[in-house]
Design an enzyme around this catalytic site. Structure first.
Site, short mmCIF file in Angstrom:
data_model
loop_
_atom_site.label_atom_id
_atom_site.label_comp_id
_atom_site.label_asym_id
_atom_site.label_seq_id
_atom_site.Cartn_x
_atom_site.Cartn_y
_atom_site.Cartn_z
N ASP A 59 -21.87 -33.19 -74.99
CA ASP A 59 -21.23 -34.49 -74.84
C ASP A 59 -21.70 -35.39 -75.98
OD1 ASP A 59 -19.90 -33.86 -72.45
OD2 ASP A 59 -21.56 -34.55 -71.20
N ASP A 80 -13.37 -33.95 -71.38
CA ASP A 80 -13.42 -34.83 -70.22
C ASP A 80 -12.26 -35.81 -70.22
OD1 ASP A 80 -15.81 -33.57 -69.51
OD2 ASP A 80 -17.04 -35.09 -70.52
#
Length: 169
Positions: A124, A142
């Site tokens: 991330d 995401d």
């Protein structure tokens, strides 16, 4: 939509999310060292690389490896297979639902790939917000998943209710 149109649309959309996610991850892994933080737009967009053991907002990161793998690898895989079966078998899905499911499947597969390659972790690197109001750290996959969920909800709200026993539109 015909079955062929559903398949073509879904595959193109899912592959686009996978490619976009994996390319952005590769770029940021190359240009940022662990611990680097880059701020843009007066701090509204922050780039900081981390490997997340959990899911959304590190949910589940404290679970044992076995439990986390069972949920985030095998559970997610089962959900993605279920969504794919629904996508290819349901003739009632409109273009919005097809794109929505493909966004979820593409984002999910890309994060699943990370988990399989990086020991159960997902890379991330994005954080957005204004002042103290901030998102968690996330990635492009995401965004695809959340867009897909939002599109499914929107399509569900737009669908006209049918009375019991009547043919669905």
């Amino acid at each position: 939509m015909s079955k062929k149109q559903r398949l073509t649309t879904a595959v193109l959309c899912a592959v686009a999310w996978i490619v976009a996610d994996q390319l952005t991850k590769a770029v940021f892994k190359q240009i940022l060292a662990p611990g680097d933080v880059k701020s843009f737009l007066a701090g509204s967009l922050v780039i900081l690389p981390i490997y997340n053991h959990g899911a959304f907002l590190s949910l589940g990161a404290q679970m044992s490896d076995a439990t986390r793998n069972m949920i985030f690898i095998y559970g997610v895989l089962a959900i993605l297979i279920g969504l794919s079966v629904w996508l290819f078998r349901s003739s009632r899905l409109g273009r919005t639902e097809v794109v929505a499911i493909a966004c979820i499947v593409g984002g999910g597969l890309s994060n699943l790939f990370d988990r399989c390659v990086y020991g159960g972790r997902v890379f991330d690197f994005l954080n957005m917000g204004i002042g103290p109001l901030r998102t968690g750290i996330f990635n492009v996959a995401d965004v695809g998943i959340m867009l897909g969920v939002a599109l499914l909800l929107l399509a569900g709200m737009k669908r006209k209710p049918t009375s019991p026993g009547s043919a669905a539109a």
